[in-house]
Design a protein around this motif. Structure first.
Motif, PDB file in Angstrom:
ATOM      1  N   THR A 164       0.708   4.883   0.275  1.00  0.00           N
ATOM      2  CA  THR A 164      -0.333   5.814   0.677  1.00  0.00           C
ATOM      3  C   THR A 164       0.166   7.236   0.861  1.00  0.00           C
ATOM      4  OG1 THR A 164      -2.061   6.231   2.331  1.00  0.00           O
ATOM      5  CG2 THR A 164      -0.013   5.289   3.131  1.00  0.00           C
ATOM      6  N   SER A 177      -0.585  -7.492   3.980  1.00  0.00           N
ATOM      7  CA  SER A 177      -0.306  -6.174   3.403  1.00  0.00           C
ATOM      8  C   SER A 177       0.880  -5.541   4.108  1.00  0.00           C
ATOM      9  CB  SER A 177      -1.524  -5.250   3.505  1.00  0.00           C
ATOM     10  OG  SER A 177      -1.798  -4.892   4.850  1.00  0.00           O
ATOM     11  N   ALA A 237      -6.189  -1.739   4.753  1.00  0.00           N
ATOM     12  CA  ALA A 237      -5.346  -2.818   5.295  1.00  0.00           C
ATOM     13  C   ALA A 237      -6.174  -3.783   6.136  1.00  0.00           C
ATOM     14  CB  ALA A 237      -4.204  -2.235   6.123  1.00  0.00           C
ATOM     15  N   ALA A 286      -6.105   4.314   4.293  1.00  0.00           N
ATOM     16  CA  ALA A 286      -5.191   3.201   4.043  1.00  0.00           C
ATOM     17  C   ALA A 286      -5.268   2.159   5.157  1.00  0.00           C
ATOM     18  CB  ALA A 286      -3.753   3.718   3.902  1.00  0.00           C
ATOM     19  N   ILE A 317       0.856  -1.181   0.000  1.00  0.00           N
ATOM     20  CA  ILE A 317       0.000   0.000   0.000  1.00  0.00           C
ATOM     21  C   ILE A 317       0.896   1.237   0.000  1.00  0.00           C
ATOM     22  CG2 ILE A 317      -1.820   1.277   1.177  1.00  0.00           C
ATOM     23  CD1 ILE A 317      -2.624  -1.345   2.561  1.00  0.00           C
ATOM     24  N   SER A 375       2.566  -1.411   4.221  1.00  0.00           N
ATOM     25  CA  SER A 375       2.319  -0.054   3.748  1.00  0.00           C
ATOM     26  C   SER A 375       3.536   0.839   3.896  1.00  0.00           C
ATOM     27  CB  SER A 375       1.144   0.563   4.513  1.00  0.00           C
ATOM     28  OG  SER A 375       1.421   0.581   5.907  1.00  0.00           O
TER      29      SER A 375
END
Length: 224
Positions: free
Chosen positions: A99, A121, A111, A107, A97, A123
């Motif tokens: 973001t 995931s 998730a 975000a 991710i 990020s």
């Protein structure tokens, strides 16, 4: 400009037939489906790509998965759900991710949804690295808040971090115009977009197009 030259400059936004979608009409003379490009026979390109997408390589898997998600769930799934369905169909287990800091709460929700659907995931926020904009030559007056520390967006570092994590599919959540371009350029994994940033329209950029004949008429005014 000659008529022949004008014809050569026409493209899909000049069309109102769209025979490429249904083959129920005739292709216009300037149609990109039939028009060759600077010595490149378009028919050869079409056949080459068609053959390429009939195999078992990643491009072929992605092309078929995309078409399946479109065909089976057209108008039925949200973009969030489509991404999950697509990820499953290409066997993507770990979702990156990328973001924007301004959409970190969204975000986080994304998730949580991925986890609920059995997907891992990882990020990376746009301000990762915490490098002041001045360090890459941005003038103080070009900051949002001049005279303060203002971290630059760092999409290249975002991409590298997700590359280090060996993500299978990366999802953009609201990266700025241009930053999204750099992220996509340096991402090892495929990239798709969940949110396209537009601070003015609440991240709904097509609103400016829908209202270009009214509220946003200034967009259609010719440059001096």
């Amino acid at each position: 400009m000659s008529k022949e030259k004008e014809l050569s400059h026409l493209s899909c936004t000049d069309c109102s037939i769209y025979n490429c979608k249904s083959r129920s009409k005739q292709f216009p003379g300037f149609c990109l489906t039939t028009k060759d490009n600077e010595g490149h026979l378009i028919a050869d390109d079409i056949e080459e790509i068609k053959f390429h997408l009939q195999g078992d390589e990643q491009d072929a898997v992605v092309a078929r998965a995309s078409a399946q998600v479109e065909g089976l769930f057209y108008g039925k799934l949200t973009r969030v759900e489509e991404i999950i369905e697509f990820a499953n169909r290409i066997n993507a287990k770990k979702i990156g991710i990328a973001t924007c800091a301004g959409l970190i709460e969204e975000a986080k929700i994304f998730a949580e949804i991925l986890k609920a659907k059995g997907l891992d995931s990882y990020s990376a926020i746009c301000k990762v690295g915490s490098v002041d904009k001045a360090e890459i030559g941005i003038l103080e007056e070009h900051k949002i808040r001049p005279g303060t520390h203002e971290s630059m967006c760092n999409p290249i570092l975002q991409a590298r971090i997700l590359n280090y994590q060996k993500t299978d599919l990366n999802v953009v959540v609201g990266l700025c115009v241009g930053h999204d371009s750099l992220f996509t350029k340096y991402s090892d994994a495929l990239v798709t977009t969940l949110v396209t940033k537009d601070r003015v329209t609440g991240h709904n950029p097509v609103a400016a197009l829908y209202t270009a004949h009214s509220y946003y008429n200034r967009l259609r005014q010719k440059k001096d």
